[in-house]
Design an enzyme around this catalytic site. Structure first.
Site, PDB file in Angstrom:
ATOM      1  N   HIS A  43       1.046  -0.631  -0.153  1.00 50.22           N
ATOM      2  CA  HIS A  43      -0.042  -0.384   0.097  1.00 50.22           C
ATOM      3  C   HIS A  43       1.020   1.105   0.058  1.00 50.22           C
ATOM      4  CE1 HIS A  43      -2.719  -3.013   1.342  1.00 50.22           C
ATOM      5  NE2 HIS A  43      -4.123  -1.971   1.229  1.00 50.22           N
ATOM      6  N   SER A  44       2.253   1.244   0.525  1.00 50.57           N
ATOM      7  CA  SER A  44       3.236   2.550   0.698  1.00 50.57           C
ATOM      8  C   SER A  44       4.054   1.959  -0.428  1.00 50.57           C
ATOM      9  CB  SER A  44       3.657   2.649   1.755  1.00 50.57           C
ATOM     10  OG  SER A  44       4.573   3.036   1.940  1.00 50.57           O
TER      11      SER A  44
END
Length: 127
Positions: free
Chosen positions: A9-10
């Site tokens: 997600h990052s």
């Protein structure tokens, strides 16, 4: 060599995991697929698909994810590609990526690498 994709997600997390794995296995094809296309937090089908294609070879690609929708998004990307030797690994992200990279650098097969990363689930850091 088996390629490694880290889907997170990052963007920073995916790139950091790849950076760490490269310290142990600099010659292994690896790609980070972190964050959304606009730079925000989330998972991007397009980024995961592109990363898999970037490191794909006949030896295969191992895809490692962080949590939640990264798993689902990676599954969709791999289904769309419908190529042999693409696998989503169920292992801890950081430890799994390092183990996968080292095993790939040693010439291990995709299945052998997957078996080695499963052991990362029970690795102890302290005695």
């Amino acid at each position: 060599m088996v390629g490694i994709v880290v889907a997170s997600h990052s963007r920073q997390l995916a790139e950091g995991v790849i950076e760490l794995a490269r310290m142990m296995a600099p010659d292994v094809p690896m790609a980070a697929a972190g964050g959304l296309d606009d730079g925000g937090t989330g998972t991007s089908f397009k980024k995961i698909l592109g990363a898999v294609l970037q490191v794909y070879s006949e030896d295969g690609v191992a895809v490692l994810t962080d949590v939640g929708s990264s798993v689902m998004t990676a599954e969709m990307a791999l289904e769309m590609l419908d190529q042999p030797k693409l696998k989503l690994f169920d292992c801890p992200l950081v430890e799994g990526a390092v183990i996968a990279a080292v095993q790939s650098s040693l010439g291990s097969s995709l299945d052998e690498i997957e078996r080695a990363t499963v052991d990362a689930r029970t690795m102890r850091k302290l005695n």
